[in-house]
Design an enzyme around this catalytic site. Structure first.
Site, PDB file in Angstrom:
ATOM      1  N   TYR A   1       0.854  -1.189   0.000  1.00  0.00           N
ATOM      2  CA  TYR A   1       0.000   0.000   0.000  1.00  0.00           C
ATOM      3  C   TYR A   1       0.890   1.239   0.000  1.00  0.00           C
ATOM      4  O   TYR A   1       1.835   1.334   0.785  1.00  0.00           O
ATOM      5  CB  TYR A   1      -0.895   0.001   1.241  1.00  0.00           C
ATOM      6  CG  TYR A   1      -1.765   1.231   1.371  1.00  0.00           C
ATOM      7  CD1 TYR A   1      -2.799   1.481   0.472  1.00  0.00           C
ATOM      8  CD2 TYR A   1      -1.558   2.155   2.407  1.00  0.00           C
ATOM      9  CE1 TYR A   1      -3.604   2.604   0.600  1.00  0.00           C
ATOM     10  CE2 TYR A   1      -2.366   3.270   2.537  1.00  0.00           C
ATOM     11  CZ  TYR A   1      -3.381   3.497   1.631  1.00  0.00           C
ATOM     12  OH  TYR A   1      -4.181   4.615   1.755  1.00  0.00           O
TER      13      TYR A   1
ATOM     14  N   LYS B   1       4.961   9.204   8.753  1.00  0.00           N
ATOM     15  CA  LYS B   1       4.673   8.717  10.108  1.00  0.00           C
ATOM     16  C   LYS B   1       5.686   9.227  11.153  1.00  0.00           C
ATOM     17  O   LYS B   1       5.565  10.341  11.628  1.00  0.00           O
ATOM     18  CB  LYS B   1       4.570   7.194  10.117  1.00  0.00           C
ATOM     19  CG  LYS B   1       3.425   6.717   9.176  1.00  0.00           C
ATOM     20  CD  LYS B   1       3.056   5.268   9.386  1.00  0.00           C
ATOM     21  CE  LYS B   1       2.171   4.742   8.286  1.00  0.00           C
ATOM     22  NZ  LYS B   1       0.769   4.704   8.565  1.00  0.00           N
TER      23      LYS B   1
ATOM     24  N   ASP C   1       9.384   2.813  -0.429  1.00  0.00           N
ATOM     25  CA  ASP C   1       8.363   3.469   0.375  1.00  0.00           C
ATOM     26  C   ASP C   1       8.631   3.081   1.828  1.00  0.00           C
ATOM     27  O   ASP C   1       8.253   2.000   2.280  1.00  0.00           O
ATOM     28  CB  ASP C   1       6.968   3.019  -0.075  1.00  0.00           C
ATOM     29  CG  ASP C   1       5.871   3.660   0.767  1.00  0.00           C
ATOM     30  OD1 ASP C   1       6.199   4.292   1.786  1.00  0.00           O
ATOM     31  OD2 ASP C   1       4.691   3.512   0.402  1.00  0.00           O
TER      32      ASP C   1
HETATM   33  C1  LIG Z   1       3.830   2.125   3.311  1.00  0.00           C
HETATM   34  C2  LIG Z   1       2.855   3.260   3.251  1.00  0.00           C
HETATM   35  N1  LIG Z   1       2.993   4.185   2.287  1.00  0.00           N
HETATM   36  C3  LIG Z   1       2.140   5.236   2.196  1.00  0.00           C
HETATM   37  C4  LIG Z   1       1.121   5.389   3.093  1.00  0.00           C
HETATM   38  C5  LIG Z   1       0.182   6.550   2.967  1.00  0.00           C
HETATM   39  O1  LIG Z   1       0.433   7.438   4.013  1.00  0.00           O
HETATM   40  P1  LIG Z   1      -0.721   8.446   4.508  1.00  0.00           P
HETATM   41  O2  LIG Z   1      -1.751   7.639   5.176  1.00  0.00           O
HETATM   42  O3  LIG Z   1       0.028   9.377   5.431  1.00  0.00           O
HETATM   43  O4  LIG Z   1      -1.215   9.152   3.293  1.00  0.00           O
HETATM   44  C6  LIG Z   1       0.943   4.447   4.104  1.00  0.00           C
HETATM   45  C7  LIG Z   1      -0.146   4.587   5.078  1.00  0.00           C
HETATM   46  O5  LIG Z   1      -0.328   3.830   5.976  1.00  0.00           O
HETATM   47  C8  LIG Z   1       1.832   3.356   4.187  1.00  0.00           C
HETATM   48  O6  LIG Z   1       1.701   2.411   5.133  1.00  0.00           O
END
Ligand SMILES: Cc1ncc(COP(=O)(O)O)c(C=O)c1O
Length: 437
Positions: free
Chosen positions: A154, A279, A251
């Site tokens: 994700y 985060k 990511d």
């Molecule tokens: C690995 C990863 N990338 C991107 C995101 C998206 O981040 P946000 O919820 O701050 O938009 C998340 C969200 O949990 C994530 O776990």
């Protein structure tokens, strides 16, 4: 722990129920992010009033040990005094200017110093923005249209990343996981199963590899439960992207500053071209970032022609909280202590699950239980995932004042401030659940 038990042994939550019902009238599904609705768990969500350390308190006065920690954002728990102080101090001098501030330089320098692959960094407000910008930047830099991602990974909710594999490896024929994504967008995102060397080899020898702008992945996946990369999988990705002239994007929105001060890339010794952070880097505030090679980052406006902007990007309150968090993380022994606590939770559960139809997977302070499967290497291994058993576990723990991430597909997170006594209470509760399975 002071738990308000009803005659049935479950916590009473009348005020949460009322607020949630009222919210449903004015907010779609009652929440501002879908997982918060507990829809798949057959429960009304609690409404949180406050948090302190490893505990949250709901509006009915029930306490919960928090193993979700704002989806991994809170590595120092709730309301850490020094992080609060850093943010409050800044607020007294103004909370947003829409213009550059010195703290942005301080935190940028700090990240560049800590993570060798990051030579320059741009701050944004959410992980979604970071990965969306990474896609545009990779396409702008390479002049190519296609992105390869992995099923079960994700990367936020921008159109081109809301895509999973549909009919699998052979056809590389992805489907959007949301309505509203156009066929053209879907066509530009390709999917492979994670940890599948053969599928990756097949893709990189296909004509589409020449159109590839980037591969994006969660180096340790946290969004199909916790799934580490197979040995040499990341190395293969690095070699193949380099060979075809595409970028490798890690990511690390979850793993950045969680799996050590250099994140997953430090742990596995890989140098990605671009890294998305989020985060933890905001210390509980909405901060994310995209960092990487100088020649690529310099393609962003105003230097280059890849546009990206944000009214609240680099917001000084959030930057101060993030900077303080990074400072705290560099104190000696912090990661060792978090790892010790994670093992204290995971090891007895692992032993108890050995002869059950389930398993626990852990990397550092990311971990979760799977029911119905004995090992997970890729999303396709979750076909037999027992979500009903997970919902039972969630309910069981929730009624005992333990809050785990409310989805069978999400990681649980251990913070530096989890108390050993709270971890032991959670272990005892989980073991008693497993015995009764
Ligand atoms: C690995 C990863 N990338 C991107 C995101 C998206 O981040 P946000 O919820 O701050 O938009 C998340 C969200 O949990 C994530 O776990």
């Amino acid at each position: 722990m002071q738990l308000q038990q009803t005659e049935h042994g479950s916590l009473s939550r009348p005020r949460s129920r009322q607020i949630y019902a009222d919210s449903c009238a004015v907010i779609p599904g009652g929440v501002n992010s879908p997982a918060r609705s507990f829809a798949k768990l057959g429960l009304t969500p609690m409404i949180v009033a406050s948090g302190m350390g490893d505990l949250i308190l709901d509006v009915d006065g029930n306490e919960y040990i928090d193993f979700c920690c704002s989806w991994g954002s809170l590595i120092f728990g709730h309301a850490h005094p020094q992080i609060v102080q850093a943010a409050v101090q800044q607020m007294q001098f103004g909370s947003s200017f829409g213009i550059a501030t010195e703290v942005e330089l301080q935190i940028a320098r700090q990240v560049v110093q800590l993570i060798p692959s990051i030579e320059k960094i741009r701050f944004v407000n959410s992980g979604t923005e970071a990965t969306m910008t990474a896609m545009r930047l990779a396409r702008g830099y390479t002049g190519r249209p296609k992105i390869l991602k992995f099923t079960g990974h994700y990367h936020g909710h921008s159109d081109s990343l809301l895509i999973q594999a549909g009919s699998g490896v052979a056809s590389l024929n992805p489907l959007a996981t949301s309505k509203g994504v156009t066929p053209n967008t879907i066509a530009d995102t390709l999917c492979c199963p994670f940890n599948d060397f053969a599928a990756l080899r097949a893709f990189f020898s296909s004509p589409e590899a020449k159109l590839l702008a980037a591969v994006i992945l969660e180096p340790v996946t946290g969004n199909m439960g916790v799934v580490p990369p197979e040995p040499l999988f990341l190395q293969m990705l690095q070699q193949e992207t380099k060979r075809v002239g595409a970028l490798l994007i890690f990511d690390e929105v979850i793993t950045g500053f969680r799996l050590g001060i250099t994140g997953a890339q430090g742990l596995y010794g890989i140098t990605p071209d671009l890294t998305c952070l989020g985060k933890i880097i905001g210390g509980g505030f909405p901060v994310a970032a995209i960092g990487g090679r100088r020649d690529i980052l310099d393609c962003l406006a105003p230097l280059g022609h890849v546009y990206q902007a944000g009214t609240l990007s680099g917001n000084p309150v959030a930057m101060q909280a993030g900077l303080k968090t990074l400072e705290l993380l560099q104190q000696p022994g912090v990661y060792e202590e978090i790892e010790r606590k994670a093992k204290r939770l995971a090891d007895p559960i692992e032993a108890a699950l050995r002869d059950k139809n389930g398993c626990i997977q852990r990397v550092g302070s990311m971990l979760n239980l799977f029911f119905g499967v004995k090992s997970v290497r890729k999303r396709e291994d979750l076909a037999q995932l027992d979500e009903a058993m997970f919902a039972k576990l969630f309910n069981y723990l929730f009624d005992r004042g333990i809050y785990i991430s409310p989805s069978a597909y999400e990681s649980w997170f251990i913070s530096h401030v989890h108390l050993d006594s709270h971890i032991d209470y959670a272990v005892d509760s989980i073991l008693s659940f497993i015995r009764g399975m």
